[in-house]
Design a protein around this motif. Structure first.
Motif, mmCIF file in Angstrom:
data_model
loop_
_atom_site.group_PDB
_atom_site.id
_atom_site.type_symbol
_atom_site.label_atom_id
_atom_site.label_comp_id
_atom_site.label_asym_id
_atom_site.label_seq_id
_atom_site.Cartn_x
_atom_site.Cartn_y
_atom_site.Cartn_z
ATOM 1 N N ALA A 64 -9.817 -0.023 13.444
ATOM 2 C CA ALA A 64 -8.439 -0.517 13.422
ATOM 3 C C ALA A 64 -7.723 -0.055 12.148
ATOM 4 O O ALA A 64 -6.514 0.247 12.178
ATOM 5 C CB ALA A 64 -8.417 -2.035 13.527
ATOM 6 N N LYS A 65 -8.440 -0.015 11.044
ATOM 7 C CA LYS A 65 -7.834 0.460 9.797
ATOM 8 C C LYS A 65 -7.426 1.932 9.926
ATOM 9 O O LYS A 65 -6.335 2.331 9.491
ATOM 10 C CB LYS A 65 -8.817 0.289 8.635
ATOM 11 C CG LYS A 65 -8.349 0.844 7.301
ATOM 12 C CD LYS A 65 -7.099 0.147 6.782
ATOM 13 C CE LYS A 65 -7.373 -1.309 6.434
ATOM 14 N NZ LYS A 65 -6.175 -1.957 5.864
ATOM 15 N N THR A 70 -0.799 5.459 12.329
ATOM 16 C CA THR A 70 0.377 4.993 13.088
ATOM 17 C C THR A 70 1.372 4.228 12.232
ATOM 18 O O THR A 70 2.446 3.854 12.720
ATOM 19 C CB THR A 70 -0.056 4.089 14.255
ATOM 20 O OG1 THR A 70 -0.813 2.968 13.753
ATOM 21 C CG2 THR A 70 -0.907 4.860 15.257
ATOM 22 N N ALA A 71 1.070 3.993 10.948
ATOM 23 C CA ALA A 71 2.004 3.282 10.071
ATOM 24 C C ALA A 71 3.295 4.091 9.913
ATOM 25 O O ALA A 71 3.305 5.312 10.089
ATOM 26 C CB ALA A 71 1.355 3.054 8.702
ATOM 27 N N GLY A 127 1.730 9.058 10.320
ATOM 28 C CA GLY A 127 1.641 7.703 9.800
ATOM 29 C C GLY A 127 1.646 7.771 8.284
ATOM 30 O O GLY A 127 2.535 8.359 7.669
ATOM 31 N N GLN A 128 0.618 7.202 7.674
ATOM 32 C CA GLN A 128 0.461 7.307 6.218
ATOM 33 C C GLN A 128 -0.635 8.301 5.836
ATOM 34 O O GLN A 128 -0.901 8.495 4.652
ATOM 35 C CB GLN A 128 0.170 5.938 5.611
ATOM 36 C CG GLN A 128 1.406 5.094 5.431
ATOM 37 C CD GLN A 128 2.337 5.654 4.369
ATOM 38 O OE1 GLN A 128 1.912 6.054 3.291
ATOM 39 N NE2 GLN A 128 3.633 5.681 4.670
ATOM 40 N N TYR A 129 -1.271 8.910 6.819
ATOM 41 C CA TYR A 129 -2.194 10.016 6.535
ATOM 42 C C TYR A 129 -1.378 11.206 6.067
ATOM 43 O O TYR A 129 -0.341 11.549 6.660
ATOM 44 C CB TYR A 129 -2.985 10.381 7.789
ATOM 45 C CG TYR A 129 -3.744 11.684 7.665
ATOM 46 C CD1 TYR A 129 -4.965 11.738 7.002
ATOM 47 C CD2 TYR A 129 -3.240 12.864 8.211
ATOM 48 C CE1 TYR A 129 -5.660 12.934 6.883
ATOM 49 C CE2 TYR A 129 -3.933 14.062 8.101
ATOM 50 C CZ TYR A 129 -5.144 14.084 7.434
ATOM 51 O OH TYR A 129 -5.825 15.272 7.314
ATOM 52 N N PRO A 168 0.806 -1.236 0.000
ATOM 53 C CA PRO A 168 0.000 0.000 0.000
ATOM 54 C C PRO A 168 0.832 1.276 0.000
ATOM 55 O O PRO A 168 0.294 2.350 -0.273
ATOM 56 C CB PRO A 168 -0.808 -0.118 1.297
ATOM 57 C CG PRO A 168 0.002 -1.015 2.173
ATOM 58 C CD PRO A 168 0.642 -2.002 1.249
ATOM 59 N N ILE A 169 2.127 1.181 0.287
ATOM 60 C CA ILE A 169 2.964 2.385 0.258
ATOM 61 C C ILE A 169 3.305 2.776 -1.176
ATOM 62 O O ILE A 169 3.534 3.950 -1.472
ATOM 63 C CB ILE A 169 4.247 2.146 1.086
ATOM 64 C CG1 ILE A 169 3.881 2.052 2.565
ATOM 65 C CG2 ILE A 169 5.267 3.251 0.853
ATOM 66 C CD1 ILE A 169 5.043 1.701 3.459
#
Length: 777
Positions: A590-591, A597-598, A615-617, A546-547
């Motif tokens: 959780a998603k 937090t990723a 995170g990834q936001y 997903p990155i």
């Protein structure tokens, strides 16, 4: 059709290569009284904010200011706080965009030998650039002292720019440069393919040019007058060739004129310049109507008064002094665009290439950054400036009718740039219709229907793959670039278009559009819980990360300025459908937790638009800017409250590098205004606001019709981000949302805040916001 794999803003740029004056360096602090807080016009001029500090009226045509660079992405507005030298002062700028254009009619006050080129940024002395000091700005005014000793002051009316230059004693000159954009690329379309300068008998300098930068082939015309007659005038043509003495007209591509003064310091030199996107006659008429005298100070006072009223729309107390300045600065930036396009007589260039006239009392506008601004900027205007919102809606309806492509995508100066994806003029119309703003929405429906259903109609790269989307329910990643984002954004535009179809009486089309509005689920793989590229044979991209930006980033990407993390939460209109698709409330919560937090890692070739990572936001870009509010839909609104407070305090500063990403014509600013007040329009078309966490103790928003909204949070502090309870007009309010119709009537919204979350507030299904016209089961 506009060609190219991707019309992202970054790719386009690469392809077309009274309040006291606020000093930039000192970061002015707010006054104690909220009404006296002045915006810091240098917020966003550093980093990647892409704003500029020059004067404009609210939504004005002339947006005058200093140019420090015209090439780098960070100087899309023509100005960057770190550049250290100024070329001169041009009359048009774009605020916060991710692609550059405008910068028309550069005025350069100079001394010494005439230099015709700006020179190198690292070595200003190589050209007419000047280092500078004492730079100051306030709404409607700007001033700076140039290294050559000239003091420059700027102000504006709606369609004219005003300059006042004070030279030291002795000779000096004023250069008018129509060609200070970067050099043309050999073999490519020239940036300027035709231009004209002429000195009229009355001493007025008039001119035109046609520019191929972002808005390809746009025209600008001007009429410029000086308060003091020069001792002589010199014209320069292509190749910087000096024209014979006595020349009064020159044509070509890269033109300049120089007004020489034997004693420039004998008295101030004032310049007033009218512009027009229609013709020189329009520029002359604009100048005559809006500049009938030479009283610079009265023009500046009128500009300040116009901004005084506009900046009273939202005021606050509490929070920190810097946060109140950030709020005022955001309100300023949220009222620069869309910018006025029509002349005093109502004429303007249409998207069909023809000159049109706006109806009596109406205006046409430009610089609609719709991929960004439908989310929060236009919803903000429906509250603080409903008359302006109505004018913009009427204008968008006219442009929808006139454009060969239907609803506008990113119109600039009468040209459809087709930038980004989707056709997001429709959400602006649908939102306004849902909020009761009167307009002839049915008039826009035939063109919207063509964009939605006629796959042989003239197309833009922004709407590529519509036939695949309609036939298959998704856009295959091996057949079209940015397929995942396109599928989801087309689905949102279908949701919005269904509202217009219904208003126009086409129920069958509305039903078809609502069915298609569920196509988002066909590019989100429930097996792994991510938005994922899908190919024409139906299989998903594997191995999936997903990155990454797509299955083949060397050829094309599968997301628009995003990756799989951000695209997974792109859905704004069918959030309960998304929650169910991903496994229910707990799985969705959780998603969201994982999103924030990723690890904040991105591929090496990620566009700089993906910024402001938690995170990834990515708060610095639009696709997931509503994500913090999605916790309210799965029963965890306290997590919305904590994250919104964090974003308000970490992503915005009272500093040139104070906006974490492109301001995008006010979208980033509008997000802050809403969130600092304690609510946000996750889906503008739904016409409700999701409650978050207010930043201030007390805020006041001026609404239409003399109404006001007061937002109270007594004792609110940095360590009290959690909502304990809410009252509306003194009565308990148990919902985690409030409807536009309720809020727009005015009243008092009161939050009780605390240091620990109240997990009972607004967490029950009955208290959660509606989405896709329904409530959670």
């Amino acid at each position: 059709m506009i060609d190219g794999l991707s019309l992202s803003r970054r790719a386009l740029l690469a392809g077309v290569a009274g309040a006291a004056l606020l000093p930039r360096a000192g970061l002015a602090r707010a006054q104690a009284a909220p009404a006296r807080v002045a915006p810091n016009l240098f917020v966003g001029t550093g980093g990647h904010g892409h704003t500029y500090p020059g004067p404009s009226l609210p939504f004005g045509m002339v947006q005058l200011g200093p140019d420090t660079d015209v090439e780098r992405w960070d100087a899309c507005s023509g100005y960057h706080a770190d550049d250290g030298s100024i070329m001169g002062f041009s009359h048009t700028h774009l605020s916060g965009t991710g692609c550059g254009d405008m910068l028309d009619v550069l005025v350069v006050p100079a001394r010494g030998p005439v230099r015709l080129l700006p020179g190198d940024r690292a070595h200003p002395e190589s050209g007419y650039r000047q280092r500078y000091s004492d730079e100051q700005a306030r709404p409607g005014a700007y001033q700076v002292r140039l290294e050559n000793g000239v003091s420059a002051e700027l102000t504006v009316t709606a369609r004219t720019g005003w300059h006042r230059y004070r030279f030291p004693a002795g000779p000096g000159h004023v250069l008018i440069d129509l060609s200070h954009l970067e050099a043309d690329t050999p073999g490519a379309q020239p940036l300027i393919d035709e231009a004209l300068l002429a000195l009229d008998a009355d001493g007025t300098l008039t001119g035109s040019r046609r520019v191929f930068r972002w808005a390809m082939g746009r025209r600008i015309h001007f009429a410029l007058q000086l308060s003091r007659a020069p001792d002589r005038v010199t014209f320069y043509g292509d190749g910087d060739a000096e024209q014979p003495a006595g020349t009064r007209r020159v044509a070509g591509k890269r033109l300049k004129a120089v007004f020489h003064y034997d004693d420039a310091g004998a008295a101030p030199i004032l310049i007033r310049c009218g512009i027009s996107a229609v013709d020189i006659a329009g520029a002359r008429a604009n100048l005559a109507a809006e500049a009938p005298h030479w009283r610079f100070d009265s023009i500046r006072a009128a500009a300040a008064e116009a901004w005084r009223g506009a900046l009273e729309a939202v005021t606050a107390e509490g929070g920190s002094a810097d946060q109140r300045v950030v709020l005022a600065s955001a309100l300023y930036h949220a009222q620069l665009a869309p910018s006025l396009l029509s002349d005093r007589d109502g004429r303007y260039p249409g998207l069909d290439g023809q000159i049109h006239s706006a109806p009596a009392g109406a205006s046409a506008y430009s610089a609609y950054s719709l991929w960004d601004t439908y989310r929060a900027l236009h919803p903000l205007l429906t509250l603080i400036a409903p008359d302006r919102a109505q004018a913009l809606v009427a204008d968008l309806i006219r442009q929808t009718q006139q454009s060969p492509y239907g609803p506008p995508v990113w119109p600039l100066q009468g040209k459809e740039t087709g930038t980004m994806i989707g056709w997001h003029a429709v959400p602006v119309l649908a939102e306004a219709q849902a909020k009761g703003i009167k307009a002839d929405y049915a008039a826009a429906w035939p063109a919207i229907a063509r964009r939605s259903f006629d796959f042989n109609a003239p197309d833009l790269a922004s709407s590529r793959g519509r036939d695949l989307y309609d036939a298959r329910g998704y856009i295959p990643a091996d057949l079209c670039n940015e397929s995942v984002s396109r599928t989801q954004e087309y689905a949102y535009d279908d949701w919005a278009s269904a509202h217009i179809a219904r208003a126009a009486g086409d129920g069958a089309a509305a039903d078809r559009l609502l069915r298609r509005a569920g196509n988002w689920r066909n590019v989100i793989d429930p097996a792994i819980g991510f938005a994922r590229p899908r190919f024409a044979d139906g299989h998903w991209w594997s191995p999936y990360d997903p990155i990454q930006l797509g299955h083949d980033p060397k050829r094309w990407r599968d997301y628009t300025e995003a990756n799989g993390w951000q695209a997974t939460v792109l859905n704004q209109h069918d959030i309960y459908g998304l929650i169910a698709h991903l496994g229910g409330d707990a799985a969705f919560e959780a998603k969201l937790d994982a999103l924030f937090t990723a690890p904040s890692t991105l591929p090496a070739d990620a566009p700089p638009d993906i910024s402001g990572l938690v995170g990834q936001y990515a708060h610095g870009n639009e696709p997931d800017q509503h994500a913090a509010y999605l916790y309210a839909y799965c029963g965890a609104p306290w997590k919305t409250q904590a994250m919104v407070r964090r974003l308000c305090t970490e992503m915005y500063k009272n500093d040139p590098d104070g906006i974490i990403g492109n301001d995008d014509c006010g979208q980033m600013s509008a997000w802050f205004i809403f969130s600092a007040l304690g609510f946000y329009p996750v889906d503008p078309v739904e016409a409700v606001y999701v409650l978050g966490a207010p930043l201030f103790e007390r805020a006041r928003m001026r609404l239409g019709g003399g109404r006001h909204l007061e937002v109270l949070a007594p004792g609110n502090r940095p360590d009290t981000p959690y909502v304990q309870s809410v009252r509306w007009n003194g009565r308990p309010w148990a919902r985690g949302w409030i409807g536009h119709a309720t809020l727009a009537r005015g009243g008092r919204l009161e939050f009780t805040m605390g240091a620990a979350p109240n997990r009972a507030f607004a967490s029950a299904p009955a208290a959660r916001p509606p989405s896709f016209g329904r409530r959670p089961a």
